[in-house]
Design an enzyme around this catalytic site. Structure first.
Site, short mmCIF file in Angstrom:
data_model
loop_
_atom_site.label_atom_id
_atom_site.label_comp_id
_atom_site.label_asym_id
_atom_site.label_seq_id
_atom_site.Cartn_x
_atom_site.Cartn_y
_atom_site.Cartn_z
N GLY A 178 -53.63 -17.17 -3.84
CA GLY A 178 -53.29 -15.91 -3.17
C GLY A 178 -53.42 -16.03 -1.66
N ALA A 179 -52.91 -17.15 -1.12
CA ALA A 179 -53.10 -17.41 0.32
C ALA A 179 -52.00 -16.82 1.18
CB ALA A 179 -53.18 -18.93 0.54
N ILE A 229 -57.09 -11.51 2.68
CA ILE A 229 -58.20 -12.43 2.99
C ILE A 229 -57.77 -13.88 2.76
CG2 ILE A 229 -60.58 -13.06 2.42
CD1 ILE A 229 -60.90 -10.15 1.28
N TYR A 231 -60.72 -3.73 -13.65
CA TYR A 231 -60.92 -4.66 -12.53
C TYR A 231 -62.41 -4.98 -12.40
CZ TYR A 231 -61.24 -5.90 -7.49
OH TYR A 231 -61.51 -6.51 -6.28
N1 LIG Z 1 -60.06 -6.20 0.41
C1 LIG Z 1 -61.18 -5.75 -0.09
O1 LIG Z 1 -61.75 -4.76 0.39
C2 LIG Z 1 -61.83 -6.43 -1.27
C3 LIG Z 1 -63.00 -5.88 -1.80
C4 LIG Z 1 -63.59 -6.50 -2.86
C5 LIG Z 1 -63.07 -7.68 -3.38
N2 LIG Z 1 -61.92 -8.19 -2.85
C6 LIG Z 1 -61.39 -9.42 -3.46
O2 LIG Z 1 -60.97 -10.31 -2.45
C7 LIG Z 1 -59.84 -11.04 -2.87
C8 LIG Z 1 -58.71 -10.90 -1.87
O3 LIG Z 1 -58.44 -9.51 -1.71
P1 LIG Z 1 -57.36 -8.97 -0.68
O4 LIG Z 1 -57.74 -7.58 -0.33
O5 LIG Z 1 -57.13 -9.95 0.40
O6 LIG Z 1 -56.10 -8.90 -1.65
P2 LIG Z 1 -54.52 -8.87 -1.37
O7 LIG Z 1 -54.18 -8.77 0.08
O8 LIG Z 1 -53.99 -7.85 -2.31
O9 LIG Z 1 -54.10 -10.32 -1.86
C9 LIG Z 1 -54.15 -10.66 -3.19
C10 LIG Z 1 -53.46 -11.99 -3.31
O10 LIG Z 1 -53.54 -12.39 -4.69
C11 LIG Z 1 -52.26 -12.80 -5.08
N3 LIG Z 1 -52.06 -12.67 -6.50
C12 LIG Z 1 -52.18 -11.57 -7.28
N4 LIG Z 1 -51.89 -11.88 -8.56
C13 LIG Z 1 -51.58 -13.21 -8.56
C14 LIG Z 1 -51.19 -14.11 -9.57
N5 LIG Z 1 -51.02 -13.72 -10.84
N6 LIG Z 1 -50.97 -15.41 -9.24
C15 LIG Z 1 -51.12 -15.83 -7.97
N7 LIG Z 1 -51.46 -15.01 -6.96
C16 LIG Z 1 -51.69 -13.71 -7.26
C17 LIG Z 1 -51.30 -11.89 -4.30
O11 LIG Z 1 -50.02 -12.46 -4.32
P3 LIG Z 1 -48.68 -11.56 -4.17
O12 LIG Z 1 -48.49 -11.36 -2.71
O13 LIG Z 1 -47.63 -12.41 -4.80
O14 LIG Z 1 -48.93 -10.27 -4.89
C18 LIG Z 1 -51.97 -11.91 -2.94
O15 LIG Z 1 -51.64 -13.08 -2.25
C19 LIG Z 1 -59.50 -10.52 -4.26
O16 LIG Z 1 -60.09 -11.35 -5.23
C20 LIG Z 1 -60.14 -9.15 -4.29
O17 LIG Z 1 -60.48 -8.75 -5.60
C21 LIG Z 1 -61.29 -7.59 -1.81
#
Ligand SMILES: NC(=O)c1ccc[n+]([C@@H]2O[C@H](COP(=O)([O-])OP(=O)(O)OC[C@H]3O[C@@H](n4cnc5c(N)ncnc54)[C@H](OP(=O)(O)O)[C@@H]3O)[C@@H](O)[C@H]2O)c1
Length: 314
Positions: free
Chosen positions: A9-10, A14, A175
């Site tokens: 998910g790069a 994050i 989740y």
């Molecule tokens: N942001 C926060 O406040 C927060 C809080 C708690 C935990 N987290 C955790 O931190 C991590 C990153 O969060 P984020 O907020 O940066 O999320 P984000 O911007 O929504 O990014 C999620 C990434 O995961 C990819 N993804 C989703 N399903 C996938 C799949 N089946 N195969 C491959 N890639 C997939 C997405 O790809 P697409 O672009 O193709 O959809 C995207 O690149 C996650 O594990 C999240 O649970 C974040």
């Protein structure tokens, strides 16, 4: 620099900030993304901004068993040694009211956030074992703090559509269940991979700014809430720095099987206190996590489930 890091998910949020961070430090970065069209632009942007040409892009849908095997075949050919694997990708569709199954018939949060990471780690263990300091990091969340309440349990009996039609479904709860299972998987994998000198830890992430792409996918009411939340959230680069620190610093070398908070403190399991006052205090204490995660029985359940669903020998 001959160090290789894989980040799932790069292409956004994050994960993208982390890809930037490792690229700036001269790492060879493998962006493991499901949408290559969208991700190519991000790959190019990182190469140009960091002057690091070693940014590779490989297709991976972490919710799909076939895709994980295909990804593994490409990685095996190109990178005999891997140093860091960051399971950052996750599924959470705010506001979604429908129970969803992956193509393999596994509830989508579990398929993406637990079962996929389990399988990919198992498959890449040989290449990771070739590094002299291999580290795996799981992206967890403060959502698991709801498990301080002893009534809260993972819905183990509803992960393959069993109660799809007649049990209330909350994407947010599922989740949380999946991320709790990911913490348990962290502890179990750390034990399993200890002899191969591969460390496995999880980072408990709280509020980090949500990417435009993620907000775009939300239902309209949630979009407003997410934009408000973003006003009070830390930038993605803050968490990218923490990913980098946990995966490269001497401070965390050899540390394994831990849940670590955003201030980089190793957390400890804690019982649910008796009084509401103490319970409230505990909920906000970022140095502890629910004892539920530390149960050997629960860890075994997660392990058995992942093994069964991916048919990987244990
Ligand atoms: N942001 C926060 O406040 C927060 C809080 C708690 C935990 N987290 C955790 O931190 C991590 C990153 O969060 P984020 O907020 O940066 O999320 P984000 O911007 O929504 O990014 C999620 C990434 O995961 C990819 N993804 C989703 N399903 C996938 C799949 N089946 N195969 C491959 N890639 C997939 C997405 O790809 P697409 O672009 O193709 O959809 C995207 O690149 C996650 O594990 C999240 O649970 C974040």
């Amino acid at each position: 620099m001959d160090k290789v890091v894989i980040i799932t998910g790069a292409n956004s949020g994050i994960g993208k900030a982390a890809a930037y961070r490792f690229a700036e430090e001269g790492y060879r970065v493998v962006m493991a993304c499901r949408n290559l069209e969208k991700s190519k632009n991000v790959q190019q942007e990182i190469i140009e901004a960091t002057n690091n040409p070693q940014i590779d892009l490989l297709q991976l849908d972490i919710s799909s068993i076939v895709s994980i095997h295909q990804f593994h075949s490409s990685v095996k050919e190109t990178y005999p040694k891997l140093d860091i694997l960051i399971h950052n990708a996750a599924f959470l569709n705010h506001g979604n009211k429908n129970y969803q199954l992956s193509g393999d018939g596994i509830e989508l949060s579990f398929a993406t956030n637990v079962v996929g990471p389990f399988l990919l780690t198992k498959l890449l263990a040989d290449q990771l074992a070739n590094s002299d300091d291999a580290r795996i990091l799981h992206a967890c969340t403060t959502n698991i703090r709801h498990f301080f309440d002893p009534k809260r349990k993972i819905e183990f009996d509803n992960l393959q559509g069993e109660f799809e039609d007649n049990r209330p479904y909350s994407t947010y709860k599922m989740y949380g269940d999946s991320k709790m299972a990911l913490v348990m998987l962290t502890f179990k994998l750390a034990e399993e991979l200890k002899d191969r000198h591969i460390s496995v830890n999880a980072i408990q992430i709280s509020a980090i700014k949500l990417s435009k792409e993620t907000i775009q996918k939300m239902e309209s009411g949630w979009k407003v809430a997410a934009r408000v939340q973003n006003l009070f959230s830390a930038p993605q680069e803050t968490m990218a720095d923490t990913y980098f620190h946990l995966c490269t610093s001497n401070e965390f070398k050899g540390i394994t099987g831990k849940l670590i908070n955003a201030k980089r403190t190793i957390m400890q399991p804690s019982h649910y206190p008796d009084t509401p006052r103490e319970q409230m205090k505990q909920f906000f204490d970022q140095t502890v996590y629910p004892k539920y995660a530390a149960s050997e029985r629960n860890m075994e359940l997660v392990w058995e489930l992942c093994s069964k669903l991916t048919a990987v020998e244990v």
